[in-house]
Design a protein around this motif. Structure first.
Motif, PDB file in Angstrom:
ATOM      1  N   ARG A 120      11.589 -34.761   8.101  1.00  0.00           N
ATOM      2  CA  ARG A 120      12.672 -35.615   7.624  1.00  0.00           C
ATOM      3  C   ARG A 120      12.997 -35.295   6.176  1.00  0.00           C
ATOM      4  O   ARG A 120      12.246 -34.589   5.520  1.00  0.00           O
ATOM      5  CB  ARG A 120      12.241 -37.065   7.694  1.00  0.00           C
ATOM      6  N   ALA A 121      14.077 -35.887   5.727  1.00  0.00           N
ATOM      7  CA  ALA A 121      14.481 -35.647   4.351  1.00  0.00           C
ATOM      8  C   ALA A 121      13.472 -36.281   3.409  1.00  0.00           C
ATOM      9  O   ALA A 121      13.075 -37.436   3.589  1.00  0.00           O
ATOM     10  CB  ALA A 121      15.864 -36.226   4.111  1.00  0.00           C
ATOM     11  N   GLU A 122      13.044 -35.529   2.417  1.00  0.00           N
ATOM     12  CA  GLU A 122      12.194 -36.100   1.384  1.00  0.00           C
ATOM     13  C   GLU A 122      12.642 -35.538   0.046  1.00  0.00           C
ATOM     14  O   GLU A 122      13.022 -34.383  -0.062  1.00  0.00           O
ATOM     15  CB  GLU A 122      10.720 -35.803   1.639  1.00  0.00           C
ATOM     16  N   ALA A 123      12.643 -36.397  -0.946  1.00  0.00           N
ATOM     17  CA  ALA A 123      13.117 -35.956  -2.244  1.00  0.00           C
ATOM     18  C   ALA A 123      12.297 -36.613  -3.337  1.00  0.00           C
ATOM     19  O   ALA A 123      11.721 -37.685  -3.140  1.00  0.00           O
ATOM     20  CB  ALA A 123      14.587 -36.306  -2.424  1.00  0.00           C
ATOM     21  N   GLY A 124      12.254 -35.958  -4.480  1.00  0.00           N
ATOM     22  CA  GLY A 124      11.553 -36.527  -5.618  1.00  0.00           C
ATOM     23  C   GLY A 124      12.180 -36.017  -6.893  1.00  0.00           C
ATOM     24  O   GLY A 124      12.730 -34.920  -6.909  1.00  0.00           O
ATOM     25  N   MET A 125      12.168 -36.820  -7.922  1.00  0.00           N
ATOM     26  CA  MET A 125      12.673 -36.340  -9.203  1.00  0.00           C
ATOM     27  C   MET A 125      11.879 -36.999 -10.316  1.00  0.00           C
ATOM     28  O   MET A 125      11.256 -38.036 -10.114  1.00  0.00           O
ATOM     29  CB  MET A 125      14.161 -36.603  -9.353  1.00  0.00           C
ATOM     30  N   ILE A 126      11.881 -36.368 -11.479  1.00  0.00           N
ATOM     31  CA  ILE A 126      11.120 -36.915 -12.595  1.00  0.00           C
ATOM     32  C   ILE A 126      12.041 -37.200 -13.766  1.00  0.00           C
ATOM     33  O   ILE A 126      12.776 -36.329 -14.214  1.00  0.00           O
ATOM     34  CB  ILE A 126      10.033 -35.927 -13.058  1.00  0.00           C
ATOM     35  N   LEU A 127      12.003 -38.423 -14.237  1.00  0.00           N
ATOM     36  CA  LEU A 127      12.765 -38.782 -15.427  1.00  0.00           C
ATOM     37  C   LEU A 127      12.068 -38.190 -16.643  1.00  0.00           C
ATOM     38  O   LEU A 127      10.845 -38.260 -16.752  1.00  0.00           O
ATOM     39  CB  LEU A 127      12.802 -40.305 -15.573  1.00  0.00           C
ATOM     40  N   SER A 128      12.843 -37.625 -17.555  1.00  0.00           N
ATOM     41  CA  SER A 128      12.224 -37.025 -18.745  1.00  0.00           C
ATOM     42  C   SER A 128      11.539 -38.093 -19.573  1.00  0.00           C
ATOM     43  O   SER A 128      10.475 -37.893 -20.118  1.00  0.00           O
ATOM     44  CB  SER A 128      13.288 -36.354 -19.602  1.00  0.00           C
ATOM     45  N   ASP A 129      12.177 -39.246 -19.638  1.00  0.00           N
ATOM     46  CA  ASP A 129      11.624 -40.348 -20.413  1.00  0.00           C
ATOM     47  C   ASP A 129      10.392 -40.876 -19.699  1.00  0.00           C
ATOM     48  O   ASP A 129      10.470 -41.359 -18.584  1.00  0.00           O
ATOM     49  CB  ASP A 129      12.696 -41.442 -20.528  1.00  0.00           C
ATOM     50  N   SER A 130       9.244 -40.764 -20.313  1.00  0.00           N
ATOM     51  CA  SER A 130       7.974 -41.285 -19.815  1.00  0.00           C
ATOM     52  C   SER A 130       7.543 -40.684 -18.478  1.00  0.00           C
ATOM     53  O   SER A 130       6.636 -41.187 -17.836  1.00  0.00           O
ATOM     54  CB  SER A 130       8.004 -42.810 -19.682  1.00  0.00           C
ATOM     55  N   GLN A 131       8.178 -39.579 -18.079  1.00  0.00           N
ATOM     56  CA  GLN A 131       7.724 -38.836 -16.886  1.00  0.00           C
ATOM     57  C   GLN A 131       7.581 -39.705 -15.631  1.00  0.00           C
ATOM     58  O   GLN A 131       6.657 -39.538 -14.853  1.00  0.00           O
ATOM     59  CB  GLN A 131       6.376 -38.154 -17.171  1.00  0.00           C
ATOM     60  N   ARG A 132       8.496 -40.644 -15.462  1.00  0.00           N
ATOM     61  CA  ARG A 132       8.411 -41.484 -14.283  1.00  0.00           C
ATOM     62  C   ARG A 132       9.109 -40.823 -13.098  1.00  0.00           C
ATOM     63  O   ARG A 132      10.271 -40.448 -13.208  1.00  0.00           O
ATOM     64  CB  ARG A 132       9.084 -42.828 -14.546  1.00  0.00           C
ATOM     65  N   PRO A 133       8.431 -40.651 -11.984  1.00  0.00           N
ATOM     66  CA  PRO A 133       9.103 -40.067 -10.833  1.00  0.00           C
ATOM     67  C   PRO A 133       9.783 -41.135  -9.966  1.00  0.00           C
ATOM     68  O   PRO A 133       9.397 -42.297  -9.994  1.00  0.00           O
ATOM     69  CB  PRO A 133       7.972 -39.414 -10.041  1.00  0.00           C
ATOM     70  N   MET A 185       1.466 -36.656  -5.696  1.00  0.00           N
ATOM     71  CA  MET A 185       2.451 -36.662  -4.615  1.00  0.00           C
ATOM     72  C   MET A 185       1.848 -36.423  -3.227  1.00  0.00           C
ATOM     73  O   MET A 185       2.228 -37.103  -2.278  1.00  0.00           O
ATOM     74  CB  MET A 185       3.538 -35.628  -4.926  1.00  0.00           C
ATOM     75  N   PRO A 186       0.914 -35.468  -3.070  1.00  0.00           N
ATOM     76  CA  PRO A 186       0.369 -35.254  -1.716  1.00  0.00           C
ATOM     77  C   PRO A 186      -0.254 -36.512  -1.112  1.00  0.00           C
ATOM     78  O   PRO A 186       0.052 -36.864   0.022  1.00  0.00           O
ATOM     79  CB  PRO A 186      -0.674 -34.161  -1.930  1.00  0.00           C
ATOM     80  N   GLN A 187      -1.086 -37.206  -1.894  1.00  0.00           N
ATOM     81  CA  GLN A 187      -1.693 -38.439  -1.368  1.00  0.00           C
ATOM     82  C   GLN A 187      -0.624 -39.473  -1.071  1.00  0.00           C
ATOM     83  O   GLN A 187      -0.647 -40.138  -0.042  1.00  0.00           O
ATOM     84  CB  GLN A 187      -2.670 -39.067  -2.374  1.00  0.00           C
ATOM     85  N   ILE A 188       0.311 -39.583  -2.015  1.00  0.00           N
ATOM     86  CA  ILE A 188       1.369 -40.574  -1.843  1.00  0.00           C
ATOM     87  C   ILE A 188       2.150 -40.280  -0.565  1.00  0.00           C
ATOM     88  O   ILE A 188       2.452 -41.176   0.215  1.00  0.00           O
ATOM     89  CB  ILE A 188       2.291 -40.577  -3.084  1.00  0.00           C
ATOM     90  N   ASN A 189       2.430 -38.991  -0.345  1.00  0.00           N
ATOM     91  CA  ASN A 189       3.155 -38.627   0.859  1.00  0.00           C
ATOM     92  C   ASN A 189       2.429 -39.076   2.115  1.00  0.00           C
ATOM     93  O   ASN A 189       3.051 -39.512   3.076  1.00  0.00           O
ATOM     94  CB  ASN A 189       3.376 -37.116   0.914  1.00  0.00           C
ATOM     95  N   MET A 190       1.099 -38.974   2.087  1.00  0.00           N
ATOM     96  CA  MET A 190       0.346 -39.397   3.272  1.00  0.00           C
ATOM     97  C   MET A 190       0.499 -40.894   3.485  1.00  0.00           C
ATOM     98  O   MET A 190       0.710 -41.351   4.603  1.00  0.00           O
ATOM     99  CB  MET A 190      -1.117 -39.010   3.125  1.00  0.00           C
ATOM    100  N   ASN A 191       0.393 -41.650   2.398  1.00  0.00           N
ATOM    101  CA  ASN A 191       0.575 -43.098   2.520  1.00  0.00           C
ATOM    102  C   ASN A 191       1.962 -43.444   3.026  1.00  0.00           C
ATOM    103  O   ASN A 191       2.136 -44.318   3.868  1.00  0.00           O
ATOM    104  CB  ASN A 191       0.349 -43.776   1.166  1.00  0.00           C
ATOM    105  N   VAL A 192       2.951 -42.719   2.467  1.00  0.00           N
ATOM    106  CA  VAL A 192       4.323 -42.988   2.880  1.00  0.00           C
ATOM    107  C   VAL A 192       4.496 -42.667   4.368  1.00  0.00           C
ATOM    108  O   VAL A 192       5.152 -43.409   5.096  1.00  0.00           O
ATOM    109  CB  VAL A 192       5.311 -42.184   2.006  1.00  0.00           C
ATOM    110  N   ASP A 193       3.862 -41.582   4.814  1.00  0.00           N
ATOM    111  CA  ASP A 193       3.921 -41.242   6.238  1.00  0.00           C
ATOM    112  C   ASP A 193       3.506 -42.429   7.100  1.00  0.00           C
ATOM    113  O   ASP A 193       4.167 -42.770   8.079  1.00  0.00           O
ATOM    114  CB  ASP A 193       2.965 -40.079   6.551  1.00  0.00           C
ATOM    115  N   VAL A 194       2.399 -43.049   6.691  1.00  0.00           N
ATOM    116  CA  VAL A 194       1.872 -44.168   7.471  1.00  0.00           C
ATOM    117  C   VAL A 194       2.872 -45.321   7.486  1.00  0.00           C
ATOM    118  O   VAL A 194       3.172 -45.893   8.535  1.00  0.00           O
ATOM    119  CB  VAL A 194       0.520 -44.640   6.884  1.00  0.00           C
ATOM    120  N   VAL A 195       3.421 -45.620   6.318  1.00  0.00           N
ATOM    121  CA  VAL A 195       4.355 -46.744   6.240  1.00  0.00           C
ATOM    122  C   VAL A 195       5.615 -46.450   7.058  1.00  0.00           C
ATOM    123  O   VAL A 195       6.135 -47.322   7.744  1.00  0.00           O
ATOM    124  CB  VAL A 195       4.708 -47.045   4.766  1.00  0.00           C
TER     125      VAL A 195
END
Lengths: 380, 377
Positions: free
Chosen positions: B297-310, B334-344
């Motif tokens: 499925r579609a997955e996307a991520g980006m990082i804000l320069s300010d405080s490196q928040r994705p 991100m890899p761990q997070i992706n696994m959690n997101v998969d479950v949700v």
């Protein structure tokens, strides 16, 4: 990597090839209220379209130096359009304003009530330009197209284009009659030939980016080098499309498409990407509360399952790069590493100290690295 | 059933060429848009449900008859846009079948033009609420105080307070105290209209609490700041975690979805050639493209320069996407997070499968003796 002697020879060649800092005089003209300062603010100062309502009338000439990439400075002459000023430009300041012009951008307001008068002024400007800077390129923007209902836009634009072209031809003919210049006579019976482009624009959509990308496209120095470098990078990382954006304006500086990428049915995608990324930048700045001109995002990745992958990332100090490519995790990761590795080859974009690495092509090692990486990851 | 038949009579009677081709599923909640003429009802529905750019709403003509739209998404919703000049409750020429209009309703949205004199609109609204309270007390009444762009914050809140007090005073004079009336400040030129619609739609979702609990849980395990479940087509969020509402997080997530939609259209909506595919599946990859990707499925991520928040996005199904703002510097995880997101995401799919099924099964049960599915139990 090539051996050090090769590298130094290449470097020397690169130095010879790369031009020094370039200054370009750009005249921005048109009737008062036609939207010149608004578009300038949107493109170069990160204004939102709706913020331009706050702009007042430009008095006389508003001079600004816009640094575009490392080695191009635009001397932007935003000329207030009220009649008194216009007469002044054409009389007392004629030589001052119209000499050494690289580009003239003339803005017509599509909603103008007095088209004849607008055209008369335009003809005068063209004559003055022909007199002092016959090399100058002319871009005519038919502006505020959003005020025309979308179904009629094309017809009205075409009609206006025809009128402007006719008037330009007339102006050029008169100029030619009055000042026969030997060089142009020898060329052809047409005499002074204007390099002219017309665009329909609106600050409310991507059309503005199309026009401005085309305006700056011809001004960017070393474009040939950029193009070949991008092409080698594209081939090395197996991309379908690469776009190179200037950091502040997000105008497309250069682009490369693979054979497959060329099949993309969206012909307007370049200006569309500029528009999308620029408004995304605004969103980010609103969220973080940092100034609009500041850098807003470093990395943007998008993988759409087995259809395609893409990423946008900060490239050199003055540029962002967008890579659209085939799907595949391994391919994606190695492409990202390779883009990072290719940064030094584009260093010259940040000039003026010319310190580019070997230009022309990415060494074979890089391509090999890509495959090797991919192979490893694919096995895992 | 009677309601439906009467409704069809209305359809064929008073407005012969109204969109009769749509026969939405029974039980689809209905949103009614009402208010004075030129208060912006049609503009609202065009911007929210048809993605019309706000500045092009200038060209929308006045609505002469009831416009019916249906939104098929994770949940089917009908939107009825009433012309401002129609008086439902006092009209001598046409008698409206009140039951047909309000019988299956989800919510009544009353649009008030904040830049105009709103006394008449408020009076009509009051009148409408009184009429509805008698027969349909369960209907949510959502008041959109509209066109508030360009008004100062103080002025906006003054208007809201004025209208709220007026309505509540008059209602309590009539002995109605707990009418389900909510107020929203909206404009089509920013995200407020989408936010208001999100609130309206959320009230119609069965078991919203369950959804919210799932998101809250995800936020806790992955240390997300805020997570939203978006309806991709309308940018309405149908659920969020239980941290306080924050307009600016909603805006950035909303725009993130927009960017992804645009990217998808430009690069993902046209077919590639077979040669292209053959080359990519050949040496050194030797795998079909489907197996080369980590997530189908579609997955996307980006990082804000300010405080490196994705910020991350994950497609849930055809209609829904999960968008979350992450904690500073957590992109490496991100890899761990992706696994959690998969479950949700799996959990969400399950959730919608179950709630959808319920919608389909219910009518069959109601229909009577057959009970094909539940027979033996």
């Amino acid at each position: 990597m090539p051996s050090s002697t090769d590298a130094s020879i290449n470097q020397a060649a690169a130095q010879a090839q790369l031009k020094k800092v370039k200054k370009q005089k750009v005249l921005l003209m048109g009737k008062s209220g036609s939207g010149k300062s608004s578009m300038r603010s949107i493109i170069f100062s990160n204004y939102l379209a709706r913020d331009t309502r706050r702009l007042g009338a430009t008095i006389d000439i508003d001079l600004s130096h816009v640094k575009f990439l490392g080695n191009l400075t635009l001397n932007l002459w935003d000329c207030g359009g009220q009649e008194a000023f216009m007469e002044n430009y054409l009389s007392q300041q004629r030589a001052h304003v119209f000499s050494n012009v690289g580009v003239l951008i003339y803005v017509f307001d599509i909603e103008s009530r007095d088209v004849e008068r607008d055209l008369a002024t335009y003809v005068n400007i063209i004559s003055a330009l022909g007199q002092y800077s016959r090399e100058a390129k002319v871009f005519v923007l038919i502006h505020k197209m959003d005020l025309i209902q979308s179904t009629n836009r094309e017809a009205i634009f075409n009609q206006r284009v025809a009128v402007v072209r006719r008037k330009t031809a007339e102006a050029v003919a008169i100029l030619h009659k009055h000042q026969p210049s030997p060089s142009s006579l020898s060329e052809s019976e047409g005499g002074i030939d204007l390099d002219m482009h017309l665009f329909a624009t609106s600050i409310w959509d991507q059309s503005l980016y199309k026009a401005w990308a085309s305006i700056i496209h011809d001004l960017v120095p070393n474009l040939g080098v950029i193009e070949t470098q991008l092409a080698s990078l594209g081939v090395a990382i197996d991309a379908d499309e690469i776009l190179l954006f200037e950091r502040t304006s997000f105008l497309v500086v250069s682009r490369w498409s693979s054979h497959e990428g060329d099949r993309n049915p969206y012909g307007d995608r370049f200006e569309r990407m500029s528009n999308i990324l620029k408004s995304w930048k605004h969103t980010c700045s609103k969220f973080t509360g940092t100034p609009r001109n500041a850098e807003q995002f470093t990395e943007f990745e998008y993988k759409m399952g087995p259809t395609f992958s893409m990423f946008v990332t900060k490239f050199t100090a003055n540029t962002y790069i967008l890579v659209a490519m085939p799907p595949g995790e391994a391919r994606f990761n190695s492409a990202k590493l390779n883009v990072a590795a290719a940064r030094p080859w584009f260093k010259f974009l940040d000039g003026p100290p010319v310190s580019a690495g070997p230009p022309g092509q990415i060494p074979a090692g890089l391509g090999g690295y890509s495959n090797e990486m991919g192979g490893m990851a694919a096995e895992a | 059933m009677e309601n439906r038949q009467r409704l069809e009579q209305i359809d064929s009677g008073t407005m012969p060429d109204a969109t009769a081709q749509q026969q939405p599923a029974k039980g689809a909640p209905r949103l009614l848009l009402m208010g004075q003429r030129r208060s912006g009802k049609s503009s609202i529905s065009s911007v929210v449900f048809h993605k019309l750019p706000p500045n092009e709403t200038l060209f929308i003509e006045s609505t002469a008859r009831i416009q019916k739209d249906s939104l098929s998404s994770f949940m089917d919703v009908q939107i009825w846009d009433f012309p401002g000049q129609i008086e439902i409750f006092e009209n001598s020429n046409v008698t409206f079948d009140i039951d047909a209009i309000f019988g299956e309703i989800g919510a009544l949205i009353w649009v008030i033009d904040a830049q105009d004199d709103y006394t008449e609109s408020v009076a009509r609204l009051h009148h409408t609420i009184l009429n509805l309270q008698r027969s349909y007390p369960q209907i949510n009444i959502e008041v959109f105080i509209h066109k508030v762009d360009g008004l100062s914050d103080d002025y906006k809140f003054d208007i809201q307070r004025n209208i709220t007090i007026q309505i509540q005073d008059e209602l309590s004079d009539q002995g109605i105290d707990n009418a389900p009336v909510n107020f929203h400040l909206t404009s089509i030129y920013d995200h407020s209209i989408f936010e208001a619609f999100s609130k309206v739609i959320q009230k119609l979702i069965p078991r919203l609490g369950q959804l919210e609990a799932m998101l809250t849980n995800l936020c806790r395990t992955c240390r997300f700041e805020k997570a939203y479940l978006f309806d991709v087509n309308t940018k309405i969020y149908i659920a969020t975690d239980n941290t306080p509402e924050d307009m600016s997080s909603y805006e950035i997530c909303c725009d993130f979805v927009d960017v992804i939609i645009d990217f998808t259209e430009v690069y993902g909506s046209w077919p590639r050639t077979q040669q292209w595919r053959d080359r990519l599946e050949g040496e050194p990859w030797d795998q079909p493209l489907e197996d080369q990707v980590a997530c189908d499925r579609a997955e996307a991520g980006m990082i804000l320069s300010d405080s490196q928040r994705p910020i991350m996005l994950r497609e849930v199904d055809r209609f829904l996407a999960l968008v979350a703002i992450m904690k500073e510097g957590s992109y490496d995880k991100m890899p761990q997070i992706n696994m959690n997101v998969d479950v949700v995401v799996k959990g969400l799919e399950e959730f919608f499968r179950i709630t959808k099924q319920k919608n389909i099964v219910e009518p069959t049960i109601m229909k009577g003796p057959g009970r094909p599915l539940q027979g033996g139990r």
